[in-house]
Design an enzyme around this catalytic site. Sequence first.
Site, short mmCIF file in Angstrom:
data_model
loop_
_atom_site.label_atom_id
_atom_site.label_comp_id
_atom_site.label_asym_id
_atom_site.label_seq_id
_atom_site.Cartn_x
_atom_site.Cartn_y
_atom_site.Cartn_z
N LYS A 186 21.06 -21.18 -38.89
CA LYS A 186 21.05 -20.56 -37.57
C LYS A 186 20.19 -21.37 -36.60
CE LYS A 186 23.01 -17.23 -40.02
NZ LYS A 186 22.62 -16.22 -40.97
N ASP B 39 13.00 -11.09 -43.18
CA ASP B 39 14.17 -11.99 -43.14
C ASP B 39 14.35 -12.43 -41.69
OD1 ASP B 39 16.59 -13.26 -43.09
OD2 ASP B 39 17.74 -11.58 -43.96
N TRP C 250 22.31 -6.83 -42.87
CA TRP C 250 21.57 -7.76 -43.73
C TRP C 250 20.44 -7.04 -44.46
CZ3 TRP C 250 23.95 -11.61 -45.48
CH2 TRP C 250 24.85 -12.34 -44.69
C1 LIG Z 1 22.90 -15.47 -42.15
C2 LIG Z 1 21.95 -14.44 -42.63
C3 LIG Z 1 21.75 -14.19 -43.99
C4 LIG Z 1 22.53 -14.90 -45.08
O1 LIG Z 1 22.13 -16.20 -45.18
P1 LIG Z 1 22.69 -17.16 -46.36
O2 LIG Z 1 21.88 -18.39 -46.10
O3 LIG Z 1 24.15 -17.31 -46.15
O4 LIG Z 1 22.37 -16.52 -47.65
C5 LIG Z 1 20.81 -13.25 -44.35
N1 LIG Z 1 20.10 -12.58 -43.42
C6 LIG Z 1 20.27 -12.80 -42.11
C7 LIG Z 1 19.46 -12.01 -41.12
C8 LIG Z 1 21.20 -13.73 -41.67
O5 LIG Z 1 21.37 -13.95 -40.35
#
Ligand SMILES: *Cc1c(COP(=O)(O)O)cnc(C)c1O
Length: 359
Positions: free
Chosen positions: A195, A171, A102
């Site tokens: 999540k 993030d 990511w």
């Molecule tokens: C799931 C995830 C993403 C992507 O998220 P979207 O909402 O599908 O854009 C980005 N970074 C991390 C750490 C994730 O777990």
Amino acid sequence: MSRCFNFSAGPACLPEPVLKELQDEMLEWGDERASMMELSHRGRGFLSVARAAEADLRNLMAIPDDYAVLFLQGGATQQFALIPMNLARPDQGADYLLTGSWGKKAYAYGKGLCRARVAASSEAQRFSAVPAVDQWDLDADAAYLHVTPNETIGGVEFFPRPFGSVPLVADMSSTILSRLLDVSDYGLIYAGAQKNIGPSGLVLVIIRRDLLERCPAQLPPLFSYSQQAANESMLNTPNTFGWYVAGKVFRWLLAEGGLAAMGERNRAKAASLYERIERGEFYSSPVDPACRSWMNVPFKIHDPALEKGFVSEAEAAGLHALAGHRDVGGMRASLYNAMPQAGVDALIAFMDEFERRHG
Ligand SMILES: *Cc1c(COP(=O)(O)O)cnc(C)c1O
């Protein structure tokens, strides 16, 4: 009831009491004689829900007053672009720490929009560890340092402290609300909802207000964090249903004792699973013990030929979505807040039994 234990990495399991409340309110919310999904985002009903959700989130995370909280759309991925667009001038550097796929993706977006550079990367270790802090090559004039405190695919989790005056941009999609942390360590925290917050289609951005002054005036308002903050995330129709469900999840977390209590539970859940993985030679973890995630636990079987059978037999036993990410294979158990210890115990019992049959 035949609900499974859902180990999906996202969209992920939601707390059952929240789902039941939604069921109860599905046709009529309060005395509105309509579902929340059918109410105007400018109406009193939704606005009271939206404001209570923000207040509860601020209370849960102890978010200081000098931070704005935005409830946006476009997911975490859209923030990969909006962060450099809002916080870095095109000629300005921005540092990225790569501890998984990511962070690497965030960097790829950043490269197109500012002078993004890699401060450190563990890609050569197949993203199984965090580069030692003394090897980070940091630019003291960078617009920000981007980090991914929990890498959902690789299962690497760590919480960096800020360095000097460069704001940390994090993030936290797969770790937000999983433990108590100090929001003031960060300039900006963002997290896709699917999540640990609620349904997909909502993304939270928590941003220190002084950073809003950097947002270029010529950005389309919808892409501008300062315009979104000034308009309470309602420049256009927000994801009203996602916001409403997130509010219920925040309420549930407060009732469960808040983030300190969740952190204790999450630590214990993860510890029990890692202990099982490490017991004997049948299973193993690919991640450095110093940075093993509480939220996403990848593991392998000594004989990879057994892994497909493991996943499908587990599915038949009510343990859903244990296949590892398609890029890394093996298995992965995601243990977000809504996964009870009973689910982890059921997985451990299945692992014992599978090993007895195949060991
Ligand atoms: C799931 C995830 C993403 C992507 O998220 P979207 O909402 O599908 O854009 C980005 N970074 C991390 C750490 C994730 O777990």
